[in-house]
Design a protein around this motif. Sequence first.
Motif, PDB file in Angstrom:
ATOM      1  N   ASP A 167       0.839  -1.190   0.000  1.00 25.46           N
ATOM      2  CA  ASP A 167       0.000   0.000   0.000  1.00 25.46           C
ATOM      3  C   ASP A 167       0.884   1.253   0.000  1.00 25.46           C
ATOM      4  OD1 ASP A 167      -2.177   1.550  -0.052  1.00 25.46           O
ATOM      5  OD2 ASP A 167      -2.617   1.422   2.096  1.00 25.46           O
ATOM      6  N   ALA A 168       1.880   1.234  -0.898  1.00 16.82           N
ATOM      7  CA  ALA A 168       2.873   2.310  -0.896  1.00 16.82           C
ATOM      8  C   ALA A 168       2.874   3.030  -2.237  1.00 16.82           C
ATOM      9  CB  ALA A 168       4.256   1.700  -0.648  1.00 16.82           C
ATOM     10  N   PRO A 169       3.229   4.295  -2.242  1.00 22.71           N
ATOM     11  CA  PRO A 169       3.381   4.997  -3.523  1.00 22.71           C
ATOM     12  C   PRO A 169       4.630   4.484  -4.227  1.00 22.71           C
ATOM     13  CG  PRO A 169       4.039   6.412  -1.720  1.00 22.71           C
ATOM     14  CD  PRO A 169       3.508   5.158  -1.096  1.00 22.71           C
ATOM     15  N   TRP A 170       4.623   4.566  -5.555  1.00 14.38           N
ATOM     16  CA  TRP A 170       5.810   4.109  -6.271  1.00 14.38           C
ATOM     17  C   TRP A 170       6.157   5.021  -7.432  1.00 14.38           C
ATOM     18  CZ3 TRP A 170       5.664   0.988 -11.027  1.00 14.38           C
ATOM     19  CH2 TRP A 170       4.380   0.853 -11.564  1.00 14.38           C
ATOM     20  N   ILE A 171       7.442   4.965  -7.774  1.00 10.93           N
ATOM     21  CA  ILE A 171       7.998   5.863  -8.782  1.00 10.93           C
ATOM     22  C   ILE A 171       8.736   5.016  -9.805  1.00 10.93           C
ATOM     23  CG2 ILE A 171       9.570   7.810  -9.139  1.00 10.93           C
ATOM     24  CD1 ILE A 171       9.371   8.229  -6.045  1.00 10.93           C
ATOM     25  N   ALA A 172       8.585   5.364 -11.073  1.00 12.52           N
ATOM     26  CA  ALA A 172       9.396   4.698 -12.090  1.00 12.52           C
ATOM     27  C   ALA A 172      10.381   5.722 -12.624  1.00 12.52           C
ATOM     28  CB  ALA A 172       8.523   4.175 -13.218  1.00 12.52           C
ATOM     29  N   VAL A 173      11.634   5.296 -12.782  1.00  9.41           N
ATOM     30  CA  VAL A 173      12.640   6.252 -13.188  1.00  9.41           C
ATOM     31  C   VAL A 173      13.545   5.630 -14.235  1.00  9.41           C
ATOM     32  CG1 VAL A 173      14.294   5.627 -11.395  1.00  9.41           C
ATOM     33  CG2 VAL A 173      14.275   7.944 -12.290  1.00  9.41           C
ATOM     34  N   THR A 174      14.019   6.461 -15.143  1.00  5.88           N
ATOM     35  CA  THR A 174      15.041   5.984 -16.065  1.00  5.88           C
ATOM     36  C   THR A 174      16.196   6.979 -16.002  1.00  5.88           C
ATOM     37  OG1 THR A 174      15.543   5.290 -18.303  1.00  5.88           O
ATOM     38  CG2 THR A 174      14.056   7.138 -18.085  1.00  5.88           C
ATOM     39  N   VAL A 175      17.416   6.468 -16.089  1.00  9.73           N
ATOM     40  CA  VAL A 175      18.576   7.353 -16.031  1.00  9.73           C
ATOM     41  C   VAL A 175      19.311   7.244 -17.352  1.00  9.73           C
ATOM     42  CG1 VAL A 175      20.569   8.080 -14.713  1.00  9.73           C
ATOM     43  CG2 VAL A 175      18.760   6.779 -13.609  1.00  9.73           C
ATOM     44  N   GLU A 176      19.520   8.375 -18.005  1.00 16.48           N
ATOM     45  CA  GLU A 176      20.287   8.371 -19.246  1.00 16.48           C
ATOM     46  C   GLU A 176      21.702   8.781 -18.925  1.00 16.48           C
ATOM     47  OE1 GLU A 176      18.499  10.948 -22.071  1.00 16.48           O
ATOM     48  OE2 GLU A 176      16.655   9.749 -22.181  1.00 16.48           O
ATOM     49  N   ARG A 177      22.658   8.137 -19.616  1.00 17.64           N
ATOM     50  CA  ARG A 177      24.037   8.578 -19.448  1.00 17.64           C
ATOM     51  C   ARG A 177      24.171   9.919 -20.154  1.00 17.64           C
ATOM     52  NH1 ARG A 177      28.164   5.728 -17.923  1.00 17.64           N
ATOM     53  NH2 ARG A 177      27.204   3.742 -18.375  1.00 17.64           N
ATOM     54  N   SER A 178      24.744  10.889 -19.456  1.00 17.35           N
ATOM     55  CA  SER A 178      24.803  12.217 -20.075  1.00 17.35           C
ATOM     56  C   SER A 178      25.676  12.150 -21.323  1.00 17.35           C
ATOM     57  CB  SER A 178      25.367  13.247 -19.092  1.00 17.35           C
ATOM     58  OG  SER A 178      26.523  12.748 -18.502  1.00 17.35           O
ATOM     59  N   GLY A 179      25.219  12.799 -22.378  1.00 20.99           N
ATOM     60  CA  GLY A 179      25.962  12.831 -23.623  1.00 20.99           C
ATOM     61  C   GLY A 179      25.698  11.633 -24.506  1.00 20.99           C
ATOM     62  N   SER A 180      25.022  10.623 -23.981  1.00 18.99           N
ATOM     63  CA  SER A 180      24.745   9.462 -24.813  1.00 18.99           C
ATOM     64  C   SER A 180      23.596   9.792 -25.752  1.00 18.99           C
ATOM     65  CB  SER A 180      24.380   8.262 -23.950  1.00 18.99           C
ATOM     66  OG  SER A 180      23.082   8.435 -23.417  1.00 18.99           O
ATOM     67  N   ASN A 181      23.535   9.053 -26.844  1.00 20.62           N
ATOM     68  CA  ASN A 181      22.502   9.326 -27.831  1.00 20.62           C
ATOM     69  C   ASN A 181      21.894   8.004 -28.250  1.00 20.62           C
ATOM     70  OD1 ASN A 181      20.892  10.676 -29.518  1.00 20.62           O
ATOM     71  ND2 ASN A 181      22.453  11.094 -31.076  1.00 20.62           N
ATOM     72  N   PRO A 182      21.015   7.458 -27.418  1.00 20.49           N
ATOM     73  CA  PRO A 182      20.488   6.121 -27.691  1.00 20.49           C
ATOM     74  C   PRO A 182      19.702   6.107 -29.010  1.00 20.49           C
ATOM     75  CG  PRO A 182      19.267   7.161 -25.917  1.00 20.49           C
ATOM     76  CD  PRO A 182      20.417   8.043 -26.223  1.00 20.49           C
TER      77      PRO A 182
END
Lengths: 898, 230
Positions: free
Chosen positions: A280-295
Amino acid sequence: MPVSTVTARASPDALLALASKEGRGRLKIFVGAAPGVGKTYAMLSAARSEIAGGRDVVAGLIETHGRRETEQMLEGLEVLPRSPIVYRNRVMREFDLDGALKRKPALLLVDEYAHTNVPGSRHPKRWQDIDELLAAGIDVWTTLNIQHLEGLNDLVLKISKIRVRETVPDKVFDRADEIVLVDLPPDELLKRLAEGKVYVQDTAARAVESFFKPQNLTALRELALRRAAERVDAALVERMQAQAIEGPWAAGERILACVGADAASPGVVRTAKRLADLMDAPWIAVTVERSGSNPDTAARKRTDDALKLAESLGAEIHTLTAADIPDELLRFARFENVTQLVIGRSRGGPLRHLTGRALPDRLMQRSTDIAIHLVPVQTNETAPRRTRSLIARLNASSPAHFLYASVAVAGAVIVGKLTNAFVPTTSLSVVFLMAVLFSAVKSGVGPAIFASVLSFLAYNFFFIAPLYTFTIAEPYELLALIMYLVVAVVAATLAGRLRDQARVSAARVRAMRRLYEFTRRLSGLATMDDIAEGAASETHASMGRPVVVLLPRADDLILTAAWPPDDSLDEAAMTAARWAHQHNEAAGFETGTLPIVPWRFLPVRTGEVGYGVIGVRYDKDAAPDPELQALLDTLTEQTAAALQRAALTRDMVSARTATETERVRNTLLASISHDFRTPLASILGSATSLSTYGDQMDEAARRDLLVNIREEAEGLDEMVRNLLSITRIESGALELRRDWVDLREIAARVIGTARRRGAQQSLELHWPEGIPLIEADATLIEQALGNLVGNAVTYTPPSAHIVIDAEADSAAVRLRVTDDGPGIAPEALPRIFERFARGTETAPSSDRGQGVGLGLAIARGIMEAHGGRIDAISPVQAGRGTRFVLSFKVKPQETQDT
Amino acid sequence: MSAKPRVLVVDDEPAILRFLKPALEANDYEVSHSATVADAIKRIAADAPDIVLLDLGLADGDGKEVIRQVRAWSDLPIVVLSAREREAEKIESLDLGADDYVNKPFASGELMARMRTALRHRMQRNAEPANLSVGGLDIDVLRHRVTRGGAEIKLTPKEFELLAFMVRHAGRVVTHRQILAAVWGPAHTSDTQYLRVYIGQLRQKIETRADEPQIILTEPGIGYRIGTAD
């Protein structure tokens, strides 16, 4: 005596959630564990008792699947006709959303919540249709099988080995006001199945035997029961929060799901959702991009999909950028007070796991206070592997780049051979390294690695004994070569990444410049149409796709600008555009509304005011590049700002025009009342003085009063004539009574009138020989000339000289009135022929009051009616004087007539 | 009989002066003329005319400025000539202290009558008599008694105060604001409904026919004047 009171406060979020439900229709979902448990039947029988209670119930869409019992339940119920939709040359009969909105019953029954609509419908999913119905205030009942719930997708896959494609986001399910669980023990369901009472769609037929197994059904039943029980709990908690009931709150757990482009991400999201539900908890989804990368685009799309999934399951989503991913993740997690972190096992290959360099390992090393859940990759998911992305990366560079790399290595071989005579062999590695770095800088990481390997081989082949073979004689040479390869690959990677970063920042600079150009161009445009035109062409230049701009006109959107130029949109596209404008949401391509339309429409608005929509056309296959999407959003904002500015300017101009008209009217009224009242006062005063006190006056005084009366009456007459003339000129009703007239005679008469009216200036007539007669209206010409002379008298000091003269050539006769007064100010000169333009009084003691400001306007009107013209010249000479020229056209044969 | 009364005509329209001068002279006035605000003030100060005829629209400014400045040191009668029908401007002039106004265009006879009234009452006011008499009405200011032909008319104290104020200003137009400020106090200058009610009551008591008042005359939209039919 101090009393401490604990005031129980209602949680604002809970209150808000309740409030937003008000005014909306209520949603009731009949949930079953599997097809055939009797959801539709249960819904219909409940509906019948509602009808018995007098409620306005309509069956929007019911799938009876030919079951007799169900069809019987439908009898006597109003059924909404389905609307035909043509798709791939087949007519599909679908739920009629607009029909339902128009009928607006109190309660609408719509079967199969998870249904996917035929492409071309307004919304791709039926639950979106239902959402719109609820928003319109209609209560809706619907049915759902538990396996269609997004958050249970993985579990259902594990249980039944079938991936369910039609899913409903948990968020939407949780918003239901009421859940009714329709339960049937598996044995009975199997019995019904055996009796043929359960309809199974053809497409699912192959799965029947594996799906309808007792253990599957038991597991699904358990899922459904548990889910329904959770719902009861959640509703209870929500109620308690809203009513500020003190209760056992969940102990501040917060869950963070780390997602990326890897295959584990959807599993990570679903696991986090289940954890969140359990705790019964709030949740967060996160993505981290490597700075300068260009996926690449595919990777970004996978990440976006994972985030979208998380959002639909009720998560808060974030995108972070950092050089050190684990560090940033932990920083963010601590900032958000996260207690549980969920991450996929696949982040980092097996080698990285061995070296402890994989992301989960590094997270575990660094965090001591956060529980970390590792989620394995689902095996039957077609997982895009990391190797594939490397291949994709290599493929991404064009073959030309590999050719450059090969040429660079070949060059290195030649240089090496040439210098080999002078330099020790070991220094050759530097020459090859140069080729590798050259490739990295020129072509990026892929070709550079290719160059490393190629140069490794070439080095071996051409320079290491035995020459021209790939074998190596001496072990130390092998060692040197391997060391070279490692150095080359590392250098290639570093240099290539540097180049990629440079390219990314160059692209950013380009985008910024584009944006600057865009803003600069739009800021120079004044009207909304021009801005629409500018926005369309600039957006096209930035996006490289067809762009349209639609602005509202009289309750509808009008295609105002398009680039490349086009003047029509089909009806489906217009519908999507209107939807976007009305609902302030993106519509069309890859959105929740009319996704079949190839255009994506974005609302252009600032705050509450909508100024129109921008549409961009996409190809079916080419997914929109997220970076371009962000740019498009910015361009849309800028367009909105420009349109807002234009709208404000437009409003201001129209307000100013209205003020100007008002001012002219007031000036006219003020001058007319003043200019009429004064001579009238004079006439009435003189006449009453004469009649009352005439006997006490001497003869001279009586004469003077009589003259005063006559002159003022003449002045009034002239003013009335002028007013009538301007009215006739303006309405185009000026009638010319043309006759042959002698201008000299008219000029003399005008001078006489001016003298009689007390002009103190010297008035002269200079008339040369051979001025022809002209065909004109004598009265009107006298009026025009009289106005010019009257002006000269009014606006010059008594000592001035006023001269009337004339000149003629074969084409025209020109009559001129020249004075040596102060002249007309240059800024006033262009406006003097306008109505109500008045000169500034230079001689306050002038004998007559200011005119109405019609004299010159009338003179111009009269001259234009004669096909002639009037011009003003000032100063005439030595910075003083004014000259008015009346030009009359002369027909050639008439010049000899005098 | 004293010397001829002297009138200063302040107007910048030569046509107006052209007929006013002979008419005024025929009525035994000595006429002088001024066309600007500055010149008018200078002449009033230097020549001390008996009465001023003032046009509001002057070449160098607003004629009201003349009233404002002159009223600081003189209470000579000022009659405003206005071609404008803007009531606000007339009320403003009267509030500033003008005695009366005449709308352009006007008949000479009317103007002469207004001038005579203004002059006569100015002389009376200077005397400030204990008893006033108007339209057959006798008003004993000290004893608060009003009689018509010896018969007393009962007035409330407010009614008497109202009547006394207006009679004291006979020959002038008094604005609603002026009456309200004097009788009810400065806080009530916009409560014209009081005035309407009391004027109505007063007319019932003192006029012979309240529907055709002879004593308290209405200046529509501006105020009242005491009728001094002579």
